[in-house]
Design a protein around this motif. Structure first.
Motif, PDB file in Angstrom:
ATOM      1  N   MET A   1      54.898  35.325  44.349  1.00  0.00           N
ATOM      2  CA  MET A   1      55.312  35.546  42.964  1.00  0.00           C
ATOM      3  C   MET A   1      56.599  34.788  42.673  1.00  0.00           C
ATOM      4  O   MET A   1      57.501  34.735  43.482  1.00  0.00           O
ATOM      5  CB  MET A   1      55.590  37.028  42.720  1.00  0.00           C
ATOM      6  N   GLU A   3      58.416  35.516  40.029  1.00  0.00           N
ATOM      7  CA  GLU A   3      59.033  36.318  38.971  1.00  0.00           C
ATOM      8  C   GLU A   3      60.542  36.426  39.189  1.00  0.00           C
ATOM      9  O   GLU A   3      61.057  36.276  40.284  1.00  0.00           O
ATOM     10  CB  GLU A   3      58.446  37.721  38.939  1.00  0.00           C
ATOM     11  N   ALA A  11      50.223  45.037  46.329  1.00  0.00           N
ATOM     12  CA  ALA A  11      49.035  45.587  45.691  1.00  0.00           C
ATOM     13  C   ALA A  11      48.937  47.059  46.051  1.00  0.00           C
ATOM     14  O   ALA A  11      49.037  47.423  47.219  1.00  0.00           O
ATOM     15  CB  ALA A  11      47.789  44.867  46.171  1.00  0.00           C
ATOM     16  N   PRO A  12      48.790  47.896  45.051  1.00  0.00           N
ATOM     17  CA  PRO A  12      48.707  49.311  45.358  1.00  0.00           C
ATOM     18  C   PRO A  12      47.397  49.637  46.078  1.00  0.00           C
ATOM     19  O   PRO A  12      46.439  48.885  45.980  1.00  0.00           O
ATOM     20  CB  PRO A  12      48.770  49.984  44.003  1.00  0.00           C
ATOM     21  N   THR A  14      44.128  50.675  46.499  1.00  0.00           N
ATOM     22  CA  THR A  14      43.126  50.819  45.453  1.00  0.00           C
ATOM     23  C   THR A  14      42.156  51.968  45.701  1.00  0.00           C
ATOM     24  O   THR A  14      41.332  52.276  44.868  1.00  0.00           O
ATOM     25  CB  THR A  14      42.322  49.527  45.286  1.00  0.00           C
ATOM     26  N   VAL A  18      42.443  57.979  40.875  1.00  0.00           N
ATOM     27  CA  VAL A  18      43.095  57.756  39.590  1.00  0.00           C
ATOM     28  C   VAL A  18      43.386  59.101  38.946  1.00  0.00           C
ATOM     29  O   VAL A  18      44.407  59.329  38.345  1.00  0.00           O
ATOM     30  CB  VAL A  18      42.184  56.918  38.675  1.00  0.00           C
TER      31      VAL A  18
ATOM     32  N   THR B 115      50.051  52.036  40.134  1.00  0.00           N
ATOM     33  CA  THR B 115      50.089  50.685  39.572  1.00  0.00           C
ATOM     34  C   THR B 115      51.067  49.788  40.326  1.00  0.00           C
ATOM     35  O   THR B 115      51.311  48.659  39.918  1.00  0.00           O
ATOM     36  CB  THR B 115      50.484  50.730  38.081  1.00  0.00           C
ATOM     37  N   ARG B 135      51.142  45.898  34.294  1.00  0.00           N
ATOM     38  CA  ARG B 135      51.003  47.053  35.180  1.00  0.00           C
ATOM     39  C   ARG B 135      51.571  48.301  34.519  1.00  0.00           C
ATOM     40  O   ARG B 135      50.996  49.398  34.615  1.00  0.00           O
ATOM     41  CB  ARG B 135      51.719  46.799  36.510  1.00  0.00           C
ATOM     42  N   ASP B 159      48.901  38.026  38.709  1.00  0.00           N
ATOM     43  CA  ASP B 159      48.622  37.091  39.789  1.00  0.00           C
ATOM     44  C   ASP B 159      47.229  37.421  40.356  1.00  0.00           C
ATOM     45  O   ASP B 159      46.666  38.459  40.042  1.00  0.00           O
ATOM     46  CB  ASP B 159      49.719  37.166  40.855  1.00  0.00           C
ATOM     47  N   GLU B 161      46.099  38.569  43.007  1.00  0.00           N
ATOM     48  CA  GLU B 161      46.035  39.879  43.639  1.00  0.00           C
ATOM     49  C   GLU B 161      45.918  40.968  42.568  1.00  0.00           C
ATOM     50  O   GLU B 161      45.116  41.887  42.678  1.00  0.00           O
ATOM     51  CB  GLU B 161      47.318  40.073  44.433  1.00  0.00           C
ATOM     52  N   TRP B 165      42.953  43.607  41.604  1.00  0.00           N
ATOM     53  CA  TRP B 165      43.265  45.026  41.545  1.00  0.00           C
ATOM     54  C   TRP B 165      42.735  45.640  40.235  1.00  0.00           C
ATOM     55  O   TRP B 165      42.094  46.688  40.239  1.00  0.00           O
ATOM     56  CB  TRP B 165      44.774  45.241  41.667  1.00  0.00           C
ATOM     57  N   GLN B 168      38.928  45.928  40.305  1.00  0.00           N
ATOM     58  CA  GLN B 168      38.453  47.066  41.107  1.00  0.00           C
ATOM     59  C   GLN B 168      38.737  48.390  40.393  1.00  0.00           C
ATOM     60  O   GLN B 168      37.925  49.311  40.434  1.00  0.00           O
ATOM     61  CB  GLN B 168      39.129  47.066  42.481  1.00  0.00           C
ATOM     62  N   LEU B 169      39.892  48.439  39.742  1.00  0.00           N
ATOM     63  CA  LEU B 169      40.263  49.659  39.028  1.00  0.00           C
ATOM     64  C   LEU B 169      39.257  49.946  37.914  1.00  0.00           C
ATOM     65  O   LEU B 169      38.780  51.083  37.763  1.00  0.00           O
ATOM     66  CB  LEU B 169      41.675  49.507  38.450  1.00  0.00           C
TER      67      LEU B 169
END
Lengths: 294, 310
Positions: A1, A3, A11-12, A14, A18, B115, B135, B159, B161, B165, B168-169
């Motif tokens: 990144m 940023e 990446a959380p 998955t 939820v 997130t 996010r 990005d 990744e 994500w 998939q979510l």
């Protein structure tokens, strides 16, 4: 990144669920969550305290009030007269004026804050989050007004009380002193705080109508600051007749700091004038908020 | 479930959304697809009451959005990254939204973790990258654990990744029985994520079908042929209903004739083939074919560009 943010997000996981209740439709709704007046007030309080402009504005309000009270009371020149010769009523008036002098400047500070409270939401897009959470819209405006009113009243009261203490401390060296329990002191102290709270909400209404930060501030300061100046310059009788009914003049006259009329105007008439301005602003804001696409 | 009936939005003389009807079913990821100005965002904004329909109506789970007692628990919405006060921290933003519905702070921390915003949650949103903003928007949408999710361009600025994500979510949320409606300009993204597509053009629904069916609508199957004798083969295949195009010296794209027939022709003429592959139309091609007449701003400007390109 690439940023600018220092921290790298990973990446959380998955596979984490939820849902925190049941994954079925409307799981959270059945958990008893829902819009409530208390919830809206809490939300607006979180919003108000979590932006820097709020703390800055209120700190400035208190500091300016204390500084003005200190300057005013320390420059009082009795010209050799004995303080005991000055009637108690005059002493009370002077101390009350000293304690509420900051309201002159304070009204500009809270007017800017009031306008920013809503225009900041429009300029950043936050308003869309707010109105999605509260789709009936008017309860959100009401909660915002209530929180702004309450907070500004309390801070204004603290500023005025602080100014009273500063003034009393300095004036006591010259033998002047009036108890806060004297209605001639505590009524203006309360009235000044009330006026600050009302002008903040007035500005909130204007900000809602205008929607832009710069525009809202310009309109509010125009009404509070420029309009009285302009009308004072105009020599026509109608200008003099209108002058006492401008929101800032009525507000300042309300606690007896300064009069803009040949004939004295009762404090409650002044209060009604201020409330009238407030009503126009809020009704306009409500109509516009309800009708316009966000 | 989202249901729109004769949903219409006009801005002055301009009709952004033209009396459209559609239903978005639970348990599927439905994509809203269309060129700029087709009305995608306007539809999404009308669903959550930010824009008022000029005519018609749209309901979520049987009611108008504003009539729900807990709107955030019915619909989670990500309209665009810019729906956050830049001076507030991510966590305070979520806390303020949660407070309106009495949703506890524990849930706020949960969506922050979910997130991947944990490390920046207490930073002011003004310093966030576009991806972080997305996010946060998704975190806000998930806050009320809603049965309907509406996401406008959710992978915008993420990005690779992050894109994976989100994909998939979406799939998981739909698998949990929720209604997921998303818009994207990225056709490949739609092909991977969506089950069902609602295609829009000039404010009207021009197709409303499963993704596979939409691709089928584009019809034309083509054949890629790689051969060192490309010119010779192209001449051989020249027939009225066969079109042959070429991008590279040794590569032909042929339509109107099957791979088998091309092979026969080549064998008959002794032409060597290095590759012979049937290619079905991509979603992008299907989209372009279906929206050909619908692109709003196909005015003289782009026509001149096409001329210049020749």
């Amino acid at each position: 990144m690439t940023e600018t943010t220092a921290t790298e997000t990973t990446a959380p996981e998955t596979t984490a669920p939820v849902a925190h209740t049941s994954p079925a439709a409307g799981g959270a709704a059945s958990a008893g969550y829902g819009l409530s007046a208390v919830g809206l007030l809490r939300s607006e309080w979180i919003k108000l305290r979590s932006v820097r402009s709020t703390a800055w504005s209120y700190a400035l309000l208190v500091l300016v009030s204390l500084a003005l009270a200190a300057v005013m009371s320390s420059t009082l020149d009795l010209q050799g007269a004995d303080a005991s010769m000055i009637p108690a009523a005059d002493q009370a008036t002077f101390i009350a004026q000293t304690a509420t002098f900051g309201v002159f400047f304070g009204q500009l500070i809270v007017a800017v804050l009031g306008a920013l409270t809503i225009s900041g939401e429009y300029s950043t897009g936050m308003i869309r989050s707010t109105l999605t959470a509260v789709p009936r819209r008017l309860p959100a405006l009401a909660a915002k007004a209530a929180v702004l009113f309450g907070t500004t009243f309390l801070v204004g009261l603290a500023a005025n009380l602080g100014s009273y203490l500063v003034a009393s401390l300095i004036l006591s060296r010259q033998g002047l002193g009036v108890s806060i329990a004297d209605p001639a002191v505590f009524l203006p102290v309360l009235g000044g705080a009330l006026y600050l709270a009302l002008i903040a909400v007035f500005a909130l209404g204007v900000g809602t109508i205008v929607r832009s930060g710069a525009g809202g501030i310009a309109v509010v300061l125009g009404i509070v600051l420029l309009l009285p100046m302009v009308l004072q310059v105009i020599a026509a009788p109608w200008a003099a007749a209108v002058l006492p009914y401008l929101v800032s003049n009525a507000g300042i006259n309300m606690f007896g700091l300064m009069s803009f009329s040949q004939v004295p105007i009762e404090w409650w008439v002044n209060l009604l004038v201020v409330l009238g301005w407030l009503a126009v602003s809020l009704v306009g804001a409500a109509a516009v908020l309800k009708r316009r696409d966000a | 479930m989202i249901q729109a009936q004769s949903l219409t939005k006009r801005h002055g003389d301009k009709t952004a959304v033209d009396a459209i009807d559609f239903t978005v079913q639970p348990g599927t990821v439905t994509g809203l697809l269309g060129p700029n100005g087709a009305g995608k965002s306007t539809i999404m904004r009308m669903i959550v009451g930010l824009d008022r329909p000029t005519a018609g109506s749209v309901t979520v789970n049987g009611k108008h959005y504003r009539e729900h007692r807990a709107p955030l628990c019915e619909v989670g919405v990500l309209l665009d990254a810019k729906a956050v006060h830049t001076g507030r921290s991510a966590r305070n933003h979520l806390l303020a939204l949660a407070a309106t519905h009495g949703i506890p702070a524990a849930r706020v921390d949960e969506v922050i973790e979910l997130t991947g915003l944990g490390s920046v949650a207490r930073k002011r949103v003004g310093g966030f990258s576009l991806g972080m903003g997305q996010r946060l928007g998704i975190a806000a949408a998930l806050l009320g654990d809603p049965s309907v999710l509406i996401l406008d361009e959710p992978v915008n600025g993420l990005d690779p990744e992050g894109v994976q994500w989100v994909r998939q979510l979406m799939r998981r949320l739909a698998a949990e029985g929720r209604t997921v409606l998303l818009s994207s300009h990225m056709m490949s993204e739609m092909a991977l994520t969506a089950d069902h597509l609602i295609m829009l053009g000039r404010g009207k629904v021009i197709a409303n079908a499963p993704v596979s069916e939409i691709i089928g609508m584009a019809g034309t199957h083509r054949v890629r042929v790689r051969t060192p004798q490309a010119a010779q083969l192209a001449a051989l295949l020249a027939q009225p209903d066969v079109t042959v195009t070429t991008d590279e010296p040794d590569l032909l794209k042929v339509s109107g004739i099957s791979a088998g027939d091309i092979g026969e022709h080549a064998a008959g003429a002794g032409i060597v083939l290095h590759e012979l592959t049937g290619v079905s139309a991509s979603l992008e091609e299907a989209y372009l074919a279906l929206t050909q007449d619908e692109v709003e701003y196909r005015a003289s400007g782009s026509a001149q560009l096409q001329e210049a390109g020749r």
